[in-house]
Design a protein around this motif. Structure first.
Motif, PDB file in Angstrom:
ATOM      1  N   ARG A  62       0.933  -1.082  -0.091  1.00  0.00           N
ATOM      2  CA  ARG A  62      -0.168  -0.065  -0.011  1.00  0.00           C
ATOM      3  C   ARG A  62       0.912   1.331   0.117  1.00  0.00           C
ATOM      4  N   ASP A  63       2.018   1.324   0.911  1.00  0.00           N
ATOM      5  CA  ASP A  63       2.689   2.569   0.838  1.00  0.00           C
ATOM      6  C   ASP A  63       3.809   2.507   0.384  1.00  0.00           C
ATOM      7  N   HIS A  64       4.274   1.242  -0.336  1.00  0.00           N
ATOM      8  CA  HIS A  64       5.718   1.048  -0.990  1.00  0.00           C
ATOM      9  C   HIS A  64       7.026   1.097   0.034  1.00  0.00           C
ATOM     10  N   ALA A  65       6.574   0.907   1.206  1.00  0.00           N
ATOM     11  CA  ALA A  65       7.530   1.027   2.226  1.00  0.00           C
ATOM     12  C   ALA A  65       8.406  -0.405   2.449  1.00  0.00           C
ATOM     13  N   TRP A  66       9.298  -0.753   1.392  1.00  0.00           N
ATOM     14  CA  TRP A  66      10.082  -1.768   1.522  1.00  0.00           C
ATOM     15  C   TRP A  66      11.280  -1.499   2.483  1.00  0.00           C
ATOM     16  N   LEU A  67      11.631  -0.782   2.776  1.00  0.00           N
ATOM     17  CA  LEU A  67      13.052  -0.795   3.742  1.00  0.00           C
ATOM     18  C   LEU A  67      12.506  -1.069   5.108  1.00  0.00           C
ATOM     19  N   HIS A 100       8.619 -10.906   4.024  1.00  0.00           N
ATOM     20  CA  HIS A 100       7.603 -10.143   3.542  1.00  0.00           C
ATOM     21  C   HIS A 100       7.894  -9.491   2.395  1.00  0.00           C
ATOM     22  N   TRP A 101       9.197  -9.259   2.147  1.00  0.00           N
ATOM     23  CA  TRP A 101       9.609  -8.850   0.634  1.00  0.00           C
ATOM     24  C   TRP A 101       9.106 -10.274  -0.428  1.00  0.00           C
ATOM     25  N   LEU A 102       9.277 -11.326  -0.117  1.00  0.00           N
ATOM     26  CA  LEU A 102       9.145 -12.405  -0.819  1.00  0.00           C
ATOM     27  C   LEU A 102       7.449 -12.283  -1.293  1.00  0.00           C
ATOM     28  N   PRO A 122      23.920  -3.660   5.217  1.00  0.00           N
ATOM     29  CA  PRO A 122      23.121  -2.540   4.760  1.00  0.00           C
ATOM     30  C   PRO A 122      21.695  -2.384   5.051  1.00  0.00           C
ATOM     31  N   TRP A 123      20.994  -3.356   5.081  1.00  0.00           N
ATOM     32  CA  TRP A 123      19.337  -3.273   5.525  1.00  0.00           C
ATOM     33  C   TRP A 123      19.458  -2.797   7.091  1.00  0.00           C
ATOM     34  N   TYR A 124      20.142  -3.401   8.055  1.00  0.00           N
ATOM     35  CA  TYR A 124      20.124  -3.142   9.396  1.00  0.00           C
ATOM     36  C   TYR A 124      20.526  -1.740   9.583  1.00  0.00           C
ATOM     37  N   CYS A 125      21.706  -1.228   8.643  1.00  0.00           N
ATOM     38  CA  CYS A 125      22.107   0.206   9.028  1.00  0.00           C
ATOM     39  C   CYS A 125      20.800   1.255   8.473  1.00  0.00           C
ATOM     40  N   PHE A 170      18.597   3.992  10.653  1.00  0.00           N
ATOM     41  CA  PHE A 170      18.506   5.302  10.323  1.00  0.00           C
ATOM     42  C   PHE A 170      17.033   5.665  10.249  1.00  0.00           C
ATOM     43  N   ARG A 171      16.332   4.850   9.784  1.00  0.00           N
ATOM     44  CA  ARG A 171      15.030   5.319   9.560  1.00  0.00           C
ATOM     45  C   ARG A 171      14.165   4.950  11.022  1.00  0.00           C
ATOM     46  N   GLY A 172      14.407   3.824  11.835  1.00  0.00           N
ATOM     47  CA  GLY A 172      13.470   3.737  12.818  1.00  0.00           C
ATOM     48  C   GLY A 172      14.102   4.126  14.327  1.00  0.00           C
ATOM     49  N   GLY A 173      15.363   4.398  14.238  1.00  0.00           N
ATOM     50  CA  GLY A 173      16.183   4.840  15.443  1.00  0.00           C
ATOM     51  C   GLY A 173      16.101   3.830  16.466  1.00  0.00           C
ATOM     52  N   ASP A 174      15.774   4.286  17.928  1.00  0.00           N
ATOM     53  CA  ASP A 174      15.619   3.599  19.104  1.00  0.00           C
ATOM     54  C   ASP A 174      14.548   2.636  19.039  1.00  0.00           C
TER      55      ASP A 174
END
Length: 568
Positions: free
Chosen positions: A48-53, A69-71, A236-239, A243-247
């Protein structure tokens, strides 16, 4: 080589005959647990939101990394929303791959014995806990497949008499370790740090057995390219997610889902240390019974390697504070291979008279007999009115429709197998117990899924969500009062198919429509009325399942909050 190909073909036939009806049955059952709903909500967010990361579940960080979830989002993209059937189809396919990887391990470790290879696959397909999770939209089967595949990469080198053949106590090549670490890196994207910790512990224990503690530690600590391959896959995904989700991301996915679940803490399902002993007997039955019985004689070096693989993971999970039955899933392949090693030896030692008796039983239990008996049982269930409570009438009618469809499916399977038995190229399979075993598996799967289906029908989540959607204007936001750890609303919210605002239960209330549990309202009503809020009940949501069990506290209530001024 010809025997290996024949064994592989037999396993593929067994998988096809058992999994095709299983996948069809999975699509008949509604969602009834938060473990499925929370993954489906994340998939919906991606589409719905194209929020893949870092897809958020109604504003909250998901509990697992996003590979599953990606698959699912990829295969559900043509539909445009999360599909229960496609998500369960993915789990079933991953289960089939896990079975095939297990058979490959048995083939390598057992020394290319076709009957052993087939037995390991058949035993895993007969494991209750494995089959149950294979039909659910959960991350667990993806992790089980990747863990089994990683162990196959290394265990395939531990062939019988590998020390005399290779002249080494550790028969692994650099390529084996690099592939192993690469698969572990992918597994981290499915299940978090456990994706590399569990297989690495299992490999370390096997190497300690074959080469000794010092040699194993030195070997595993030697820098390899595989380390950097694994890190390049998951870091790369964890970093980016940090940066997006923070604490919030660190607290949920690293601290809570890993540190707290192992060492204990708030909101963790803590159990006694021996929790997994009865759990293994129940969830892995009947293979667990064979597994424990055959441990009386542990002379075969290959069986010891498989046993070490299993008990290393079992000890790790037993030491952890948080325990759930589903955590044992990645250990079922080891259980099946070990049981198959000794079962194959036992079958080969049968006398001619005993062997002929077993073959006579197998001929009597042909697919037609099995399916006919199962259909008669299902028809008896459909006709016999066991539940007289009017509260379950609608759920019972829906369940009867599933029973009728299952009867038709079993009839169709019987016709297909009868046709297969008449083909000249399939007569060898018909003379072997493959078709009869497939028929038994199909009936076994139908029984498991029908049990889950009836329980899910009684929970009535689709009907509750439809009533909730009808009570909320299209342009009005719904506020859900629940904590970050409360997943009891997830199935309702999945079927509701609209974004909501999740509000902490201890925060100040928001005016408008609010959905809360009966237990929360009973504790907060007086406090909120005294603070000047008027609470008007618009809708009560409860299921036949909770009403029959008397779970009043699980009732959900839609309220309208209006500010009326503080009470003097």
């Amino acid at each position: 080589m010809t025997e290996t190909r024949s064994s592989s073909g037999t396993i593929l036939l067994l998988l096809a005959l058992a999994l095709v009806p299983f996948v069809y049955l999975c699509g008949l059952l509604p969602v009834g647990s938060s473990t499925e709903a929370r993954e489906l909500l994340v998939i919906d967010t991606i589409l719905r939101d194209h929020a893949w990361l870092l897809p958020l579940r109604n504003g909250q960080v998901p509990s697992k990394p996003p590979l599953y979830h990606w698959l699912n989002a990829i295969i559900s993209f043509p539909v445009g929303a999360a599909s229960v059937w496609l998500a369960r189809l993915l789990s079933a396919l991953l289960g089939g791959l896990t079975v095939y990887s297990t058979a490959l391990i048995a083939d390598a470790v057992g020394g290319r014995r076709p009957r052993l290879t087939l037995l390991s696959a058949a035993l895993l397909l007969s494991t209750y806990g494995f089959v149950k999770l294979m039909g659910e939209a959960r991350v667990d089967m993806l992790f089980a497949f990747l863990n089994t595949l990683a162990m196959f990469i290394v265990l395939r080198r531990f062939v019988p008499d590998f020390t005399s053949r290779t002249g080494r106590l550790i028969p692994l090549e650099d390529l084996d370790l690099n592939l192993f670490y690469a698969i572990c890196g992918i597994s981290v994207l499915a299940r978090g740090p456990l994706g590399i910790v569990l297989p690495l512990l299992s490999l370390g224990a096997v190497l300690i057995y074959t080469a000794g503690f010092r040699a194993a530690v030195v070997y595993l600590l030697r820098p390899r390219a595989g380390w950097f391959i694994a890190a390049a896959i998951f870091l790369p995904w964890y970093c980016s997610a940090f940066f997006r989700g923070g604490d919030a991301f660190i607290n949920r996915q690293l601290i809570f889902e890993n540190m707290r679940r192992f060492f204990g803490g708030e909101q963790v399902n803590t159990e006694v240390w021996w929790f997994y002993l009865p759990s293994l007997l129940r969830t892995a039955f009947p293979v667990s019974l064979l597994f424990l019985i055959f441990h009386r004689r542990l002379r075969d070096p290959q069986a010891r390697i498989i046993s070490i693989w299993f008990w290393t993971g079992f000890l790790f999970f037993s030491l952890a504070s948080g325990k759930r039955h589903s955590y044992l899933l990645p250990l079922y392949p080891a259980c099946a291979v070990f049981a198959a090693l000794y079962l194959e030896q036992w079958l080969s030692r049968l006398s001619d008279r005993s062997g002929e008796r077993l073959r006579s039983i197998a001929r009597a239990l042909n697919p037609g007999t099995i399916f006919a008996g199962a259909i008669l049982v299902l028809e008896a269930l459909r006709v016999f009115d066991e539940f007289h409570n009017p509260a379950v009438l609608n759920a019972k009618i829906s369940f009867n429709l599933i029973l009728v469809r299952t009867e038709l499916l079993l009839s169709a399977c019987g016709v297909v197998m009868l046709a297969l038995s008449m083909l000249p190229s399939a007569r060898a399979y018909y003379r072997s117990p493959v078709l009869s075993w497939s028929a038994i598996l199909i009936v076994f799967y139908a029984a498991i899924l029908l049990g889950d289906g009836f329980k899910n029908q009684l929970k009535e989540y689709p009907a509750q969500s439809a009533a909730l959607a009808a009570a909320i204007p299209a342009n009005q936001k719904l506020v859900v009062m629940k904590s970050e750890w409360d997943e009891s609303f997830d199935v309702l919210l999945y079927y509701l198919k609209r974004p909501v605002i999740v509000h902490p239960p201890d925060a100040q209330p928001l005016p408008g429509l609010l959905l809360a549990s009966r237990s929360w309202i009973d504790t907060q009503r007086v406090k909120w009325v005294q603070a000047g809020w008027s609470m008007q009940e618009r809708l009560k949501l409860s299921s036949s399942y909770d009403r029959v069990l008397g779970r009043v506290e699980r009732e959900k209530i839609l309220l309208e909050l209006v500010r009326s001024g503080p009470r003097q």
